[in-house]
Write an enzyme that holds these catalytic residues in place. Structure first.
Site, short mmCIF file in Angstrom:
data_model
loop_
_atom_site.label_atom_id
_atom_site.label_comp_id
_atom_site.label_asym_id
_atom_site.label_seq_id
_atom_site.Cartn_x
_atom_site.Cartn_y
_atom_site.Cartn_z
N THR A 29 0.83 -1.21 0.00
CA THR A 29 0.00 0.00 0.00
C THR A 29 0.86 1.26 0.00
O THR A 29 1.97 1.24 0.52
CB THR A 29 -0.86 -0.05 1.27
OG1 THR A 29 -1.77 -1.13 1.14
CG2 THR A 29 -1.62 1.22 1.52
N ARG B 231 -13.78 -8.00 -0.17
CA ARG B 231 -13.02 -7.61 1.03
C ARG B 231 -12.44 -6.20 0.91
O ARG B 231 -11.86 -5.82 -0.11
CB ARG B 231 -11.90 -8.62 1.25
CG ARG B 231 -11.03 -8.36 2.49
CD ARG B 231 -9.79 -7.59 2.18
NE ARG B 231 -8.94 -7.41 3.36
CZ ARG B 231 -7.90 -6.57 3.41
NH1 ARG B 231 -7.59 -5.85 2.35
NH2 ARG B 231 -7.18 -6.46 4.49
N GLY C 81 -9.97 -3.41 3.11
CA GLY C 81 -9.06 -3.28 4.25
C GLY C 81 -9.24 -1.96 4.97
O GLY C 81 -10.27 -1.29 4.85
N ASP C 82 -8.21 -1.58 5.70
CA ASP C 82 -8.27 -0.37 6.51
C ASP C 82 -8.02 0.91 5.71
O ASP C 82 -8.46 1.99 6.11
CB ASP C 82 -7.23 -0.44 7.62
CG ASP C 82 -5.82 -0.57 7.04
OD1 ASP C 82 -5.61 -1.43 6.15
OD2 ASP C 82 -4.93 0.21 7.45
N THR D 146 -0.24 1.14 6.99
CA THR D 146 -0.07 0.00 6.09
C THR D 146 0.16 -1.23 6.94
O THR D 146 0.84 -1.18 7.96
CB THR D 146 1.11 0.17 5.12
OG1 THR D 146 1.30 -1.07 4.43
CG2 THR D 146 2.40 0.55 5.83
N GLY D 147 -0.45 -2.33 6.53
CA GLY D 147 -0.28 -3.56 7.31
C GLY D 147 -1.50 -4.44 7.16
O GLY D 147 -2.27 -4.28 6.21
N GLY E 93 -4.77 -5.18 7.35
CA GLY E 93 -5.88 -4.23 7.47
C GLY E 93 -6.94 -4.57 8.50
O GLY E 93 -7.46 -3.68 9.17
N1 ASP Z 1 -3.58 -2.30 4.77
C1 ASP Z 1 -3.84 -2.83 3.47
C2 ASP Z 1 -5.06 -3.69 3.48
O1 ASP Z 1 -5.27 -4.41 4.42
C3 ASP Z 1 -2.72 -3.62 2.93
C4 ASP Z 1 -1.41 -2.91 2.90
O2 ASP Z 1 -1.11 -2.11 3.79
O3 ASP Z 1 -0.63 -3.17 1.98
O4 ASP Z 1 -5.80 -3.67 2.51
#
Ligand code: ASP
Length: 315
Positions: free
Chosen positions: A182, A210, A212-213, A233-234, A236
Site C-alpha cells: 500500500t 473484502r 481493508g483499513d 499499512t499492514g 488491514g
Molecule cells: N492495509 C492494506 C489492506 O489491508 C494492505 C497494505 O497495507 O498493503 O488492505
C-alpha cells in the site's frame, strides 16, 4: 511561516535485505525519492497539504512496484479492485472509495468525492459511475497488470489464503516482501494545515469484496489539525479493529501524548497485542514527522524544510 514536512510510505511487511536484488532496491528507493521530491515541491511553493499528499500518491500509484493503481494485486477472481482515501485536517473533510476498478489514480477519485460530492465513502460500481461522470481518467485492465503480481496471485489462487497463512512456507517465501505494498502520504504545509492519504490494491487473492483499513477513515487514514495526520499499512483487519489512525489522534487529544509516543503506543503495543503487523507514518501541525513499524521493513521517506531528506526500507 510554519515548518513544512512530507512523509510517505510504500507498504510494510517482511521486507528483508537478503531477499532484495541491488537493482530492485535501487528502483524502490528511486520511486520513493521521486514521490518525495515532487510532493515536497508542492509544499515548498506554498501549496496545501492536501495537494502535496495527492501529488505523492499519484506518483506512487503510477509506479508499478507498489500495490496501488498500476501494479495493484489480483483478487481471487483475477482482477484488480482498489481502495483509496484522503482527509483534510483543516476542516475534517474526507473522501474515500473502495472496490473500484480501472480508475488510473484512485486517489484522484477520493479527492473528487471529498471536494465534489455530498458524501464521504463510495464503493464499487457506483463509485465507478461517479468517476465517469466527473471525467476521472480510466484505463483498461492491461494497464494495471504486473507480471510479478500475477505470479504472486497464481501461486495462491486455488487456495483460500490471502497471503496470511503462516503455515504455508512456500507461500510465505513468495509473499515475503510484498505482503503489504500500500502507498500513503502525510503532509504539513507552510500554513500549518495537515492531510493524509492512502491508496491500495488490498491483499492478494482477497474475495467477497473484502476491503481493508486503507479507505476507512479513522482506521487506515485520518487527519485533524488539532492532533495528527496518519496513513497506515499492514494487516488491514487489525487496523480496522483497533481504529489505528484515530487512536493515535485520541492519545494526543485526550492523553496529551506527542505524535511519536502516540504512534509508538499504537504500533508497538496495541497492534502488536493483536498480531497486527505493519506500520504508519504521521505528522503534526508543527511539522514533526514519525515513521513507525513493527514489521521487518517499511518502504518510507521523509523530507522537510530543515534539510531532512531520507528514504529507507529496512529497520
Ligand atoms: N492495509 C492494506 C489492506 O489491508 C494492505 C497494505 O497495507 O498493503 O488492505
Amino acid at each position: 511561516m510554519n515548518n513544512y514536512t512530507i512523509a510517505i510510505h510504500g507498504g510494510a511487511g517482511t521486507i528483508l535485505k537478503d531477499d532484495m536484488t541491488p537493482e530492485l532496491e535501487a528502483a524502490y528507493l528511486m520511486g520513493l525519492q521521486n514521490a518525495l521530491d515532487i510532493s515536497y515541491a508542492v509544499l515548498h511553493e506554498g501549496g496545501s497539504a492536501v495537494n502535496a499528499v495527492k501529488a505523492a500518491l499519484v506518483i506512487l500509484e503510477d509506479n508499478i512496484l507498489f500495490n496501488a493503481g498500476r501494479g495493484a494485486v489480483f483478487t481471487k477472481k483475477g482482477v484488480q479492485e482498489m481502495d483509496a482515501a484522503i482527509m483534510d485536517g483543516k476542516n475534517l473533510m474526507a473522501g474515500a472509495v473502495a472496490g473500484i476498478r480501472n480508475v488510473r489514480n484512485p486517489i484522484e477519485l477520493a479527492v473528487e468525492v471529498m471536494q465534489n460530492s455530498n458524501h464521504v465513502f463510495l464503493s464499487g460500481k457506483g463509485a465507478n459511475d461517479f468517476a465517469i461522470k466527473q471525467g476521472i481518467k480510466l484505463e483498461p485492465d492491461e494497464y494495471f497488470y504486473s507480471q510479478f503480481r500475477y505470479d504472486q496471485w497464481k501461486a495462491i489462487r486455488d487456495s483460500d489464503n490471502y497471503s496470511l497463512d503462516h503455515t504455508h512456507h512456500h507461500l510465505e517465501e513468495l509473499m515475503k516482501d510484498k505482503k503489504f505494498g500500500t502507498v500513503g502520504a502525510v503532509a504539513c504545509d507552510s500554513n500549518g494545515n495537515i492531510a493524509a492519504a492512502t491508496s491500495t490494491g488490498g491483499m492478494t487473492n482477497k474475495k467477497y469484496g473484502r476491503i481493508g483499513d486503507s479507505p476507512v477513515i479513522g482506521a487506515g487514514t485520518y487527519a485533524n489539525n488539532k492532533t495528527c495526520a496518519i496513513s497506515c499499512t499492514g494487516h488491514g483487519e487489525m487496523f480496522i479493529r483497533s481504529v489505528a489512525a484515530y487512536d493515535v489522534s485520541c492519545l494526543m487529544e485526550y492523553k496529551n501524548l506527542n505524535l511519536h509516543d502516540a504512534m509508538q503506543k499504537v504500533v508497538h503495543e496495541k497492534l502488536m497485542n493483536m498480531n497486527g503487523e505493519g506500520g504508519m507514518i504521521g505528522v503534526d501541525a508543527a511539522g514533526n514527522a514519525a515513521l513507525i513499524f513493527n514489521s521487518a521493513g517499511m518502504y518510507r521517506g521523509v523530507k522537510n524544510n530543515h534539510g531532512t531528506n531520507n528514504v529507507a526500507i529496512y529497520r
